[in-house]
Design an enzyme around this catalytic site. Structure first.
Site, PDB file in Angstrom:
ATOM      1  N   GLY A 291       6.247  -3.443   2.925  1.00 24.61           N
ATOM      2  CA  GLY A 291       6.420  -4.761   3.513  1.00 24.61           C
ATOM      3  C   GLY A 291       5.815  -5.871   2.665  1.00 24.61           C
ATOM      4  CB  SER A 292       4.438  -9.156   3.658  1.00 25.32           C
ATOM      5  OG  SER A 292       5.593  -9.544   4.379  1.00 25.32           O
ATOM      6  CB  THR A 293       1.091  -5.147   1.224  1.00 22.75           C
ATOM      7  OG1 THR A 293       2.027  -4.064   1.192  1.00 22.75           O
ATOM      8  CG2 THR A 293       0.437  -5.242   2.589  1.00 22.75           C
TER       9      THR A 293
END
Length: 577
Positions: A291-293
């Site tokens: 995801g956004s990591t």
């Protein structure tokens, strides 16, 4: 008078007499040869009937944490065995033997009968020396003892997934015990003894070969940080009603894994009711879409291309972007229709990240992710470790480019993600990961330009400290940097995603002014208060990072000034550090 036949044929008599003389001479010579010259022959045959070699067990090497605290030790135990053939003729003794061993007489008799044709059978293994001597002291017929060693793990479930365990024969079966089997396993010795035809010991002759113990292994794990990570991760699972979780801490400068905690866990000292799911070292085995990591990694690719600078603006209005039949959406409302690069990270804008990715191309993002170790072997050699998958396409279409830029379409492990963040924190220099203590800082390889890495450190600090940032990850007294992420869980056995199933993530490092440790927190399927990474995983990051920085005596870089302390005192606020 008749003449004797020998007188008629004197040569025949002489031949027989000569043969008899030769035979007597040969036998006499053989007797002299065996007893005087070649006496080893008789000795060897005599020894073969009475001399035996009993193995001398060798204990495994000690496993310690980086500070010498024991994580796995070998303790002596006694194993009781019998010769079923001998016991078959002493049925009247069976009840007494079973009673001394605390066994059911009927079950014991059944075991003896089933193994009646064998010459060896274990009665009981892993008894303490006191328990074993209590049984052997009764001098029960046909019951014998063997000295062995058994592993004991002082930290129990706290380090179970890292250290692993050994089987009943003291061979490594999981974790470090398995991956370092050759280093830890000792070499058994031999003791020469004399036994009678019934196998009873007559005399202990000598030690034929001394046992060589295994070598000591110092892990990179800091047991203090491991306890801290274990406690906070367990509490987070309870508070959020989560299914599982992982937390990994890595030393930015040396690449040492300082802590690796997983939930659920198990007690390696008592595995009777062990569930297979609890044995998984999820930080190395479970693969997931991050995801956004990974947006900071995609942003690093943009800065590295030279086409983008932190102050450049991107239009994100109206919060969605249509690509054919595929719609990219921002999960939360952004603070404005136009964002700079830091604002894209703070607001975690999928639309803004996608537009940047379209400009630099999917290949540039793929190369940066690969250089940072995503979807690559870590080199730790841990049993069962997964590599994941980082897709590379001949032709990067817009949908594939966009999804990769904000963390979908690839699968990685927690250890890979923390390694990538450790590289960013180390000014773009990738240092090999290590599960053992490192005494000399390795060279490493510059995989991202230093100026790009330093820029990203500042941007990620703003992600935590900005007004719309992930404030739950903040650490009093320190500047820290990081990025939250929330990823849907892929379905098992079918295409698509499982409904209402998410992973909450947070990855970061600190202190921001001179990063020392990197950390990743993964919470699997939280079900109570929410599922966003900034809500679920960020608080765990903040608590563990605060404790870790203090335990490592790292100087705070965000203490309040005298003016701030005076103002806080005037307003009745205590300056908490």
């Amino acid at each position: 008078m008749m003449k004797l036949e020998g007188a008629l044929y004197p040569w025949r008599f002489r031949i027989v007499l000569g043969l008899l003389t030769l035979m007597v001479g040969a036998i006499s010579w053989r007797i002299v040869d065996l007893h005087v010259i070649d006496h080893d022959f008789l000795k060897a045959h005599g020894d073969a009937r009475s001399v035996r070699h009993i193995p001398i067990p060798a204990h495994r090497g000690l496993i310690t944490d980086r500070n010498g605290e024991p994580l796995a030790v070998s303790t002596p135990v006694t194993t009781l065995w019998t010769n079923p053939k001998d016991l078959m003729g002493a049925r009247d003794q069976w009840p007494q033997i079973a009673q001394s061993l605390g066994l059911d007489p009927k079950a014991f008799a059944q075991r003896i009968e089933q193994n009646a044709n064998r010459e060896f059978m274990y009665l009981m293994r892993g008894l303490t020396p006191e328990q074993g001597q209590a049984v052997l002291g009764n001098k029960l017929p046909g019951v014998y003892g063997i000295e062995e060693f058994r592993r004991f793990y002082p930290a129990g479930e706290v380090t179970a997934h890292v250290v692993g365990f050994t089987d009943v024969d003291d061979r490594g079966r999981e974790g470090v015990e398995l991956s370092f089997e050759e280093w830890l396993a000792g070499v058994p010795g031999k003791r020469q003894v004399l036994k009678d035809r019934r196998g009873r010991l007559i005399k202990d002759v000598q030690v034929a070969r001394n046992a060589k113990p295994g070598k000591t292994l110092a892990l990179s794990i800091d047991l203090r940080l491991q306890y801290l990570a274990h406690r906070e991760l367990r509490n987070a699972l309870v508070e959020n009603g989560a299914k599982a979780g992982s937390l990994v801490i890595v030393d930015v400068k040396t690449g040492e894994v300082l802590a690796m905690a997983n939930q659920p866990t198990y007690n390696p000292n008592n595995r009777r009711n062990l569930q297979p799911a609890a044995m998984r070292n999820r930080a190395m085995i479970d693969v997931f879409e991050p995801g956004s990591t990974v947006k900071p990694i995609s942003m690093s690719a943009a800065l590295q291309s030279g086409r983008w600078k932190p102050e450049n603006k991107v239009e994100v209005y109206p919060g969605s972007l249509q690509i054919g039949r595929y719609t990219i959406k921002d999960v939360s409302r952004t603070e404005g229709p136009v964002l700079d690069l830091t604002g894209i990270l703070i607001n975690s804008s999928n639309v803004g990240m996608s537009k940047i990715a379209f400009d630099i191309g999917g290949e540039a993002i793929y190369d940066t992710m690969r250089n940072l170790g995503l979807g690559q072997d870590t080199g730790l050699g841990f049993p069962g470790e997964r590599v994941g998958n980082l897709p590379n396409h001949r032709e990067w279409r817009k949908a594939e480019t966009a999804t990769l830029s904000y963390g979908y379409g690839l699968s990685i492990t927690a250890i890979q993600l923390v390694h990538a963040y450790a590289t960013l924190a180390n000014n773009g220099k990738a240092v090999p990961l290590s599960m053992t203590r490192v005494d000399t800082i390795p060279e490493g390889a510059q995989v991202i330009p230093e100026d790009v890495a330093r820029t990203m450190q500042g941007m990620l600090q703003q992600v935590v400290e900005a007004p719309r940032g992930v404030f739950r990850a903040q650490v009093p007294g320190y500047h820290v940097s990081g990025k939250s992420g929330t990823a849907r869980k892929a379905s098992v056995g079918t295409k698509g995603y499982t409904q209402n199933a998410y992973r909450s993530l947070f990855a970061g490092f600190g202190p921001s002014s001179n990063p020392r440790i990197a950390m990743v927190v993964v919470i699997d399927e939280p079900s109570k208060a929410g599922y966003f990474g900034g809500l679920v995983s960020a608080p765990v990051f903040g608590k563990v990072m605060a404790g870790a920085l203090r335990l490592m005596n790292i100087v705070p870089d965000n203490l309040p000034t005298e003016e701030q302390q005076t103002a806080n005192a005037a307003n009745g606020k205590g300056g908490r550090i």
